[in-house]
Scaffold this motif. Structure first.
Motif, PDB file in Angstrom:
ATOM      1  N   UNK A 147     -90.084 -15.554  -0.102  1.00  0.00           N
ATOM      2  CA  UNK A 147     -89.063 -15.102  -1.047  1.00  0.00           C
ATOM      3  C   UNK A 147     -89.005 -13.598  -1.259  1.00  0.00           C
ATOM      4  N   UNK A 148     -89.839 -12.813  -0.561  1.00  0.00           N
ATOM      5  CA  UNK A 148     -89.897 -11.380  -0.822  1.00  0.00           C
ATOM      6  C   UNK A 148     -88.570 -10.662  -0.664  1.00  0.00           C
ATOM      7  N   UNK A 149     -87.844 -10.943   0.412  1.00  0.00           N
ATOM      8  CA  UNK A 149     -86.572 -10.263   0.666  1.00  0.00           C
ATOM      9  C   UNK A 149     -85.541 -10.606  -0.400  1.00  0.00           C
ATOM     10  N   UNK A 150     -85.439 -11.886  -0.738  1.00  0.00           N
ATOM     11  CA  UNK A 150     -84.414 -12.281  -1.714  1.00  0.00           C
ATOM     12  C   UNK A 150     -84.777 -11.817  -3.116  1.00  0.00           C
ATOM     13  N   UNK A 151     -86.060 -11.740  -3.433  1.00  0.00           N
ATOM     14  CA  UNK A 151     -86.455 -11.217  -4.744  1.00  0.00           C
ATOM     15  C   UNK A 151     -85.948  -9.786  -4.929  1.00  0.00           C
ATOM     16  N   UNK A 152     -86.140  -8.968  -3.900  1.00  0.00           N
ATOM     17  CA  UNK A 152     -85.668  -7.586  -3.965  1.00  0.00           C
ATOM     18  C   UNK A 152     -84.154  -7.534  -4.136  1.00  0.00           C
ATOM     19  N   UNK A 153     -83.457  -8.327  -3.321  1.00  0.00           N
ATOM     20  CA  UNK A 153     -82.006  -8.296  -3.335  1.00  0.00           C
ATOM     21  C   UNK A 153     -81.441  -8.801  -4.664  1.00  0.00           C
ATOM     22  N   UNK A 193     -75.681  -9.322  10.889  1.00  0.00           N
ATOM     23  CA  UNK A 193     -74.674 -10.207  10.326  1.00  0.00           C
ATOM     24  C   UNK A 193     -74.086  -9.720   9.017  1.00  0.00           C
ATOM     25  N   UNK A 194     -73.147 -10.495   8.516  1.00  0.00           N
ATOM     26  CA  UNK A 194     -72.550 -10.208   7.215  1.00  0.00           C
ATOM     27  C   UNK A 194     -73.575 -10.425   6.106  1.00  0.00           C
ATOM     28  N   UNK A 195     -73.437  -9.723   4.996  1.00  0.00           N
ATOM     29  CA  UNK A 195     -74.356  -9.937   3.872  1.00  0.00           C
ATOM     30  C   UNK A 195     -74.357 -11.397   3.428  1.00  0.00           C
ATOM     31  N   UNK A 196     -75.527 -11.879   3.064  1.00  0.00           N
ATOM     32  CA  UNK A 196     -75.667 -13.247   2.562  1.00  0.00           C
ATOM     33  C   UNK A 196     -75.287 -13.257   1.084  1.00  0.00           C
ATOM     34  N   UNK A 197     -74.384 -14.144   0.722  1.00  0.00           N
ATOM     35  CA  UNK A 197     -73.903 -14.205  -0.659  1.00  0.00           C
ATOM     36  C   UNK A 197     -74.887 -14.992  -1.531  1.00  0.00           C
ATOM     37  N   UNK A 198     -75.559 -14.274  -2.412  1.00  0.00           N
ATOM     38  CA  UNK A 198     -76.486 -14.912  -3.360  1.00  0.00           C
ATOM     39  C   UNK A 198     -76.133 -14.534  -4.794  1.00  0.00           C
ATOM     40  N   UNK A 199     -74.913 -14.024  -4.995  1.00  0.00           N
ATOM     41  CA  UNK A 199     -74.509 -13.543  -6.323  1.00  0.00           C
ATOM     42  C   UNK A 199     -74.602 -14.632  -7.381  1.00  0.00           C
ATOM     43  N   UNK A 200     -74.307 -15.877  -6.997  1.00  0.00           N
ATOM     44  CA  UNK A 200     -74.323 -16.974  -7.966  1.00  0.00           C
ATOM     45  C   UNK A 200     -75.721 -17.330  -8.439  1.00  0.00           C
ATOM     46  N   UNK A 201     -76.744 -16.779  -7.779  1.00  0.00           N
ATOM     47  CA  UNK A 201     -78.128 -17.103  -8.124  1.00  0.00           C
ATOM     48  C   UNK A 201     -78.811 -16.011  -8.948  1.00  0.00           C
ATOM     49  N   UNK A 202     -78.133 -14.901  -9.171  1.00  0.00           N
ATOM     50  CA  UNK A 202     -78.773 -13.773  -9.844  1.00  0.00           C
ATOM     51  C   UNK A 202     -79.230 -14.112 -11.255  1.00  0.00           C
ATOM     52  N   UNK A 203     -78.452 -14.907 -11.984  1.00  0.00           N
ATOM     53  CA  UNK A 203     -78.824 -15.242 -13.357  1.00  0.00           C
ATOM     54  C   UNK A 203     -80.076 -16.110 -13.407  1.00  0.00           C
ATOM     55  N   UNK A 215     -83.471 -18.090  -0.270  1.00  0.00           N
ATOM     56  CA  UNK A 215     -84.246 -17.938   0.961  1.00  0.00           C
ATOM     57  C   UNK A 215     -83.695 -18.831   2.056  1.00  0.00           C
ATOM     58  N   UNK A 216     -83.321 -20.054   1.710  1.00  0.00           N
ATOM     59  CA  UNK A 216     -82.728 -20.968   2.703  1.00  0.00           C
ATOM     60  C   UNK A 216     -81.429 -20.387   3.260  1.00  0.00           C
ATOM     61  N   UNK A 217     -80.608 -19.824   2.389  1.00  0.00           N
ATOM     62  CA  UNK A 217     -79.348 -19.228   2.855  1.00  0.00           C
ATOM     63  C   UNK A 217     -79.632 -18.084   3.836  1.00  0.00           C
ATOM     64  N   UNK A 218     -80.621 -17.268   3.485  1.00  0.00           N
ATOM     65  CA  UNK A 218     -80.969 -16.143   4.350  1.00  0.00           C
ATOM     66  C   UNK A 218     -81.481 -16.627   5.700  1.00  0.00           C
ATOM     67  N   UNK A 219     -82.408 -17.584   5.693  1.00  0.00           N
ATOM     68  CA  UNK A 219     -82.978 -18.064   6.953  1.00  0.00           C
ATOM     69  C   UNK A 219     -81.922 -18.772   7.799  1.00  0.00           C
ATOM     70  N   UNK A 220     -80.988 -19.468   7.153  1.00  0.00           N
ATOM     71  CA  UNK A 220     -79.892 -20.100   7.894  1.00  0.00           C
ATOM     72  C   UNK A 220     -79.037 -19.045   8.590  1.00  0.00           C
ATOM     73  N   UNK A 221     -78.782 -17.932   7.889  1.00  0.00           N
ATOM     74  CA  UNK A 221     -77.958 -16.866   8.463  1.00  0.00           C
ATOM     75  C   UNK A 221     -78.664 -16.202   9.645  1.00  0.00           C
ATOM     76  N   UNK A 222     -79.963 -15.943   9.502  1.00  0.00           N
ATOM     77  CA  UNK A 222     -80.733 -15.339  10.600  1.00  0.00           C
ATOM     78  C   UNK A 222     -80.751 -16.274  11.806  1.00  0.00           C
ATOM     79  N   UNK A 223     -80.977 -17.561  11.543  1.00  0.00           N
ATOM     80  CA  UNK A 223     -81.033 -18.545  12.624  1.00  0.00           C
ATOM     81  C   UNK A 223     -79.698 -18.645  13.349  1.00  0.00           C
TER      82      UNK A 223
END
Length: 254
Positions: A147-153, A193-203, A215-223
């Motif tokens: 989760x390190x990358x998504x925590x930062x983002x 790739x295009x930025x991964x949309x995680x805006x709905x998870x910020x709250x 993290x799943x969204x990110x790994x799916x995009x990388x894959x």
């Protein structure tokens, strides 16, 4: 074909990255013929978190050259302990690398917030390997992410950019000792790739379920990017070292 990107102010201004680029790019370019697509997906200015796949110890050099060619300065997350090494620690701090704690404690969460705020404040990007170590997947597909990358983002709404590269294994295979130098100019393809949309998870950024979803969204995009580069489908189930009795050594986040 490599896309020529407009360069950001951080690469136009004289800095320690200039002599580093002069030292690193010529030998890497002799070893690898790097082709970058999607360079325009990296913001020309401001902060970002770039998340590449990871299957070779040579990967960071490929990623660093690709990011520099895309017009941004390559800064990585590095183990906190490295910043305490004389000379090396000074160099890491001087180039703006980011120390990362290896625990998921409250102190680690506060550190993530501070790092995120500093990225925004200075308009810097950072490269984070979301797998935390070389993939354990037998076919070199991305494994379960951390989760390190998504925590930062998520902490400051920083763009989360997926990236895949393929071909580096011909230069230095996973766990290989030394480089395979001949023939020179082995082809390595990089796709951003295009930025991964995680805006709905910020709250809900502090909730494990939200972090897992991001993290799943990110790994799916990388894959998906790697599938395009390899022109083949990834396994239906992502490799999880814990299910195969493997220790995830070298982790950079939790």
């Amino acid at each position: 074909m490599t896309e020529v990107a407009s360069r950001s102010s951080e690469t136009k201004r004289p800095s320690i990255f200039w002599p580093l680029a002069a030292l690193v790019i010529p030998p890497v370019s002799l070893i690898a013929k790097i082709r970058v697509r999607g360079a325009e997906k990296l913001p020309r200015e401001g902060s970002f978190v770039l998340a590449p796949n990871h299957y070779s110890e040579f990967d960071p050099l490929i990623v660093a050259v690709a990011v520099w060619r895309a017009g941004r300065a390559p800064r990585f997350m590095a183990k906190e302990s490295l910043f305490r090494v004389p000379v090396l620690g000074w160099f890491l701090r001087r180039t703006g690398m980011i120390p990362v704690a290896r625990t998921s404690s409250a102190a680690s969460a506060r550190q993530t917030m501070k790092q995120s705020e500093e990225l925004v404040e200075h308009g810097r990007g950072v490269i984070v390997y979301p797998e935390g170590t070389l993939t354990r997947d037998p076919e070199l597909w991305p494994m379960r992410g951390k989760s390190g990358a998504v925590r930062l983002a998520l902490a400051d709404g920083i763009p989360l950019i997926p990236m895949a590269q393929w071909g580096t294994q011909a230069i230095m295979g996973r766990y290989q000792k030394g480089l395979s130098l001949w023939p020179l100019r082995k082809p390595v393809r990089v796709l951003i790739g295009d930025p991964v949309d995680v805006a709905d998870l910020r709250e809900r950024a502090g909730e494990p379920a939200a972090l897992n979803e991001a993290t799943d969204r990110l790994m799916n995009a990388i894959t998906a990017l790697l599938e395009e580069l390899r022109d083949e489908k990834s396994p239906a189930e992502r490799w999880n070292p814990a299910n195969h009795g493997q220790k995830e050594t070298g982790r950079l986040d939790s």
